[in-house]
Each structure stands twice: as structure tokens, then as C-alpha cells.
Design a protein around this motif. Sequence first.
Motif, PDB file in Angstrom:
ATOM      1  N   GLN A   4      45.490  -5.060  53.416  1.00  0.00           N
ATOM      2  CA  GLN A   4      45.174  -3.910  52.561  1.00  0.00           C
ATOM      3  C   GLN A   4      45.344  -2.612  53.325  1.00  0.00           C
ATOM      4  OE1 GLN A   4      41.174  -4.666  51.211  1.00  0.00           O
ATOM      5  NE2 GLN A   4      41.849  -5.617  49.283  1.00  0.00           N
ATOM      6  N   ASP A   5      44.858  -2.562  54.558  1.00  0.00           N
ATOM      7  CA  ASP A   5      44.908  -1.334  55.357  1.00  0.00           C
ATOM      8  C   ASP A   5      46.333  -0.876  55.620  1.00  0.00           C
ATOM      9  OD1 ASP A   5      42.175  -1.277  55.429  1.00  0.00           O
ATOM     10  OD2 ASP A   5      41.997  -2.070  57.475  1.00  0.00           O
ATOM     11  N   ILE A   6      47.234  -1.822  55.840  1.00  0.00           N
ATOM     12  CA  ILE A   6      48.620  -1.441  56.167  1.00  0.00           C
ATOM     13  C   ILE A   6      49.508  -1.403  54.921  1.00  0.00           C
ATOM     14  CG2 ILE A   6      48.461  -2.347  58.510  1.00  0.00           C
ATOM     15  CD1 ILE A   6      49.952  -4.816  57.647  1.00  0.00           C
ATOM     16  N   GLY A   7      48.907  -1.649  53.740  1.00  0.00           N
ATOM     17  CA  GLY A   7      49.652  -1.551  52.483  1.00  0.00           C
ATOM     18  C   GLY A   7      50.607  -2.687  52.230  1.00  0.00           C
ATOM     19  N   ASN A   8      50.354  -3.838  52.808  1.00  0.00           N
ATOM     20  CA  ASN A   8      51.215  -5.010  52.602  1.00  0.00           C
ATOM     21  C   ASN A   8      50.641  -5.819  51.445  1.00  0.00           C
ATOM     22  OD1 ASN A   8      52.528  -7.535  52.693  1.00  0.00           O
ATOM     23  ND2 ASN A   8      52.806  -7.401  54.912  1.00  0.00           N
ATOM     24  N   ARG A   9      51.150  -5.558  50.229  1.00  0.00           N
ATOM     25  CA  ARG A   9      50.588  -6.181  49.035  1.00  0.00           C
ATOM     26  C   ARG A   9      50.879  -7.679  48.986  1.00  0.00           C
ATOM     27  NH1 ARG A   9      47.066  -3.532  46.041  1.00  0.00           N
ATOM     28  NH2 ARG A   9      48.069  -3.671  43.994  1.00  0.00           N
ATOM     29  N   HIS A  10      52.059  -8.070  49.431  1.00  0.00           N
ATOM     30  CA  HIS A  10      52.393  -9.494  49.412  1.00  0.00           C
ATOM     31  C   HIS A  10      51.499 -10.272  50.376  1.00  0.00           C
ATOM     32  CE1 HIS A  10      54.641 -13.240  49.860  1.00  0.00           C
ATOM     33  NE2 HIS A  10      55.153 -12.971  48.667  1.00  0.00           N
ATOM     34  N   GLY A  11      51.307  -9.715  51.572  1.00  0.00           N
ATOM     35  CA  GLY A  11      50.421 -10.354  52.522  1.00  0.00           C
ATOM     36  C   GLY A  11      49.001 -10.433  51.995  1.00  0.00           C
ATOM     37  N   GLU A  12      48.552  -9.366  51.310  1.00  0.00           N
ATOM     38  CA  GLU A  12      47.210  -9.359  50.734  1.00  0.00           C
ATOM     39  C   GLU A  12      47.063 -10.483  49.709  1.00  0.00           C
ATOM     40  OE1 GLU A  12      44.336  -6.429  48.036  1.00  0.00           O
ATOM     41  OE2 GLU A  12      46.231  -5.656  48.870  1.00  0.00           O
ATOM     42  N   ALA A  13      48.108 -10.681  48.891  1.00  0.00           N
ATOM     43  CA  ALA A  13      48.051 -11.739  47.882  1.00  0.00           C
ATOM     44  C   ALA A  13      47.972 -13.110  48.542  1.00  0.00           C
ATOM     45  CB  ALA A  13      49.278 -11.656  46.977  1.00  0.00           C
TER      46      ALA A  13
END
Length: 638
Positions: free
Chosen positions: A460-469
Motif C-alpha cells: 500500500q505504501d509504495i502504491g503497488n496495487r497488484h502486490g496489495e491484492a
Amino acid sequence: MPILDPSAESDLPVVICAVSGLGGIGKTSLALYAGHKAVRQGWFPGGTLFVDFRGYDDNPVTPDQAVLALLGKLGVQGADLPATAPEQYVLYRELLAERRAPMLLVLDNASTASQVNRLIPGTDHHRVLITSRDRLWALDARLIDLDALEPGDAADLIDKSLRISDERDDRVAREPDAVADLARLCGHHPLSLQIVAGLLRRGRFRTIESMVEKLRNTEDRTTALGVRPILEAAYDQLLPEQARLLRLLCLAPTAEISKEAAVALAGLATDQTLALLDELAASRLVTPLLSAGDVRWRLHDLVRAFGVGVVAGDAGLREEGERAREQLLEFYHRWAEAADDRLNWIPGMAEPERFADRLEAWAWLDSERAGLVAAVQWAREERYADRAARLAGCLIRYLEWWRYLDEGITVARTALEVTQRSGDRSVEARTWNRLGMVLRTADRTEEAIEACSRARDLFQDIGNRHGEATALDDLANALAKSGRLEASIEAHVRCLGLYQELEDRRGMGNAWNHLGVTLQGTGRTQEAIEAHTRARDLYRAVEDPHREALAWSNLGLALGRAHRIAEAVEALDHALDIHLRFEDWRCVGQVLHNLGVAHMRDQPTEARDYLLRSAEAFTRAKAPSEAAQAQAAADALT
């Protein structure tokens, strides 16, 4: 050793013999000799089990690693292994108790009683033979102290060793005084005597007295175990190419190394490396071991310690060794990555290097596992940090799948340490998530939840939406395993929303499929059916047949719970067809078992056929406990 005879009476609850003595004194040789003799006499119809604990290495075998190895030799591997160490020890002791035919357990090179305590059978019809440099007084065992050879026996050892290669070699008879001096200089130590005999065999026309003079003139002869002068003498006799390979082998991550890994370490052609290994074996500096139809090469720990010392004392040799370790890491990373790619391959993806199917990839990872895991620890050294951390990433899924969970956690934590030091937050987030996956499988659910939560927050902090999912998906699975089903469903829904925003249909399929499993756990069967149906359709749309089969299988289970048996059987048949196409025998066995259960009530004959086929599939998948369960269920229907 009559005490090993299972029919002999003993006042010990479990008959244990613990042989102790200096390194290289012949403990293992004695144990193997006694074991072979006992087996030839028919004392152990149940067979033998052997574990080398490497108790005096930098990375000794832990009891938890040993019980995994022993369970493997008892036929329990991969998905059949219990998830936690305590459960593994329980299963191990149960299997030994069930085997009424006496077995011999040889637990070699243990450094402490704690290494072997939990592996002692709980029944009195098996026998245990332990070797150690230390006297394991804490064990309830018959303690046998192995001392240096008597002078006459030492002379006999040299004589027999020389005559093995040339029956006309009569130097011992011609130089009895020199032989006595040589044995004395070696401290009557078997390893030292064998190495000296190897040198004398090579120098067929060299006098024993000349060897005595060389040893007398060698400094630092009285090291801890009295073998350094012998090793130095042997090293000095080597040709430069031989000496170089010996040094490099001593720097390998484990004492035992495969032919391929030795070639990578040496940086030479295969034929040239093998020729040098044969020459080192002739000098008794390495030992060839036949393993799964191939030869592996093992160094005695004293030889390894000597070689490491030689390298440490010379800046040029240190640089040579570091380059060789980089070559070995490159070899390990290349093929571990290819194996990992094969395990995750689906039609339409580029074909991975080398491995034609999953079985080949698994076989290679199994054969190299000890070296791979140990090499990851090099990541703590700055020079190797990047490559070793990437190697760790290739291993975690394999280690988790086959339930090598202690090693998986160690590898993941090492990689995490390196990525945190590097400051690469994206890689750190992925590593936290991989660690969470292994922790969940190990039933350390609270730690798994924390690890996946850290991964989610970093993404979330680095804005990686795929990784967050991805992290949310794994977090949801960990929450479900901990029993927090509503929290799990909430996380699955958030994960699904992210994948929908990203238009990632495979990710959406994962989220729906995992959500369906959790919904089944809450009794919301109709919603689960809808979730698995969506997952199936998404997987089919992205042409991912392996995951499609998993969705079909889960759908079949949900339909069965809804008492829609005909539809459940149809779904399971679809799963079976796909798993058979991939020759995924563990999944084939599970689906066949579920089909058998589905037919039990109305069609017992068909149910029995499915269960027998299930047992056969589990046997092919090396899942003996599941095969036995399927067979027992089939037998109950006769």
C-alpha cells in the motif's frame, strides 16, 4: 555386537549403543560394519535407517530436519507430511511402533544427546546405533568408547590398504620399524593412516621411511585431532589442479556435493572435473557415494576444516574461492529458477529450461536441497547477497509444497534480512508475503497473519496495487486457517475488488476460489457454489487449466454438501480429466477419493473402484498414508 540382536535380553527400555571417539577414528566405519553384519545375520528384517547429523559442521542437521528425512525413508513425503514438527515426531514414532519387524537405526555424527533424543523409538524391538565425537552420557545407552588402534592393528591397516591396489606390495614387511614409526606419527588414527596409505599407493616405489621423514619435518603436527600433518602431506602431494579443486570443495555449502555442483564450483569441463574428483578419491581426500543412480562426493569434516584454513591464510586463494562460490550460486540460481518456473508453468507460457515436467523439477530440487538451502545463508555476506536472496525466492514455494517448513522459514527469513538491509521495499514486501505463506502452512497462523499484514501495508505504501491484492489473498487464507472466517471473507472481498480494478482475471479467479472455500467453512454453501463457478469460468477464460481443475474440484465438494450428487460427480470428473492430463497424481488421488465418497451411498461397487484407483494414484504421488486410507476405505466396501 550381540547387544544389537533383537532377540537378546536387555535391561534397557530401548537398546541403544552410542559409539564415541575422535573424529576420523573409525566410528562410522565400525557402525556400518556392525550394521551390515547384523543385517546379514537376519537380525533386522524390517530394514535399516541412516542419518548423518553432521554434528560438527557449521550447519548441523537439526532433529526436525532429521525426522523429515526419516519419515521420507519410511515412505512419508510431500503433502503427506504433517504440517508441524510435533505432529511429525508423533507420526514417526507411530510408524516405528507399527512395524513389528525389527529395524536398525544408525544415527551418525551426532554432537549432543539432544540431536537424537526425540528420534529414539518408543518400542523395545528396534535397535539404535549412534556415533559421536563426544561421550553421550545423557542417553540411556550402552556407551562404547572407540580409541586409537593398537600398533599391530595400525600396521595391518597400512599393509592391507597397500595390498588392495597391488598384492605384491611388501613394503610393510620390508620396513617394519618405519611402519611402527609411521603409525606412531599418525597417532594410530585410522583416518590419518588411510590417507598415508593412499599417498604410499600413489608413490608405489616410495619408501615408508621417506614418508616418515616428511611427517617428522612437518610443523604443527599436534592439532586437536592429530590429522593436520597427514592432510598437509596429502595436500602437498597433489597436482595444482587437484589442490585447487580440493580447496574449492571445502568452500562448498555442504560436505556432500553433486557432480553438477562440483563442475560449477570448479569452473571446468565435466570430464576434467570428474577426473580430478577420481584422483582426489584415490588419495582418500573425498569419498564417492552412490545416490539415486548417480555419484555424489563427500568430504570428511576434518578435510573440510583443513581446506578452509588453507584458503583463509592466503589473500589470492580467498579471492579464488569467492569467485568459485559466485559460480556455484549462479548454477544453483539458474536451475532453481528453471525448476520453479516449471512448477508454476501453464500452457501458453514460455517453456522453462531443462525440466520437461514437474517430476523432473521436483527430483532436481530434492537432490540439491541441502546445498541450495545452505547456499542461501551466504546472502548474509555482502558479495553474495543479491544472488543468494534471489535463490531464496525460487525455493520458498517448493519448500512449502513439500512441507520442508523449517527450511522454508529459514530461507524466507534470510531473504527478508537481506532485502531489509538493501532498502528495496518492493522486494521486502514480496518476501514478507512468501514468509507468511510458509508460516501458514506450518500452522503458525498468528505469525502468518502478521507477515501478510506487513506485506499488505508495504505494498500500500509504495502504491503497488497488484502486490496489495496478492498479500490480501494470502492474509485472507491465514485468517481463515486461524478460524476468523468473517474477517477472512472481508479480506477476500477487498482482494477481489482490487483485482477487478486491475482487470486481472487470474487474480479474480484466485480470490473467488479461495472465498468459496471460506464460505463452505461458514455453511454458506450456495454462495460457495457461485464463487467456485465464477473462479472456474475466469480460469477457463485465461486458459489456466491447472487452476481450473482446482476450481472444479472445490465446486464438486460444495455441490456434494448441497446434496446435488449428480452435479458434484460431473464437476469432479472435469477436475479428474485435467489433473490426469497434467499427471498431477496427488490431485488425481484426491479427486478419485472424493468421487468414491460421492458414490458410497448408492453405488458401492463404483465407489470401491474409485477408491482403489485413488490408492494407486496416491502411491504414484509418493503419498503412502493417503494411499493406505483410500485402500482401507475400499476394503471396507467389500
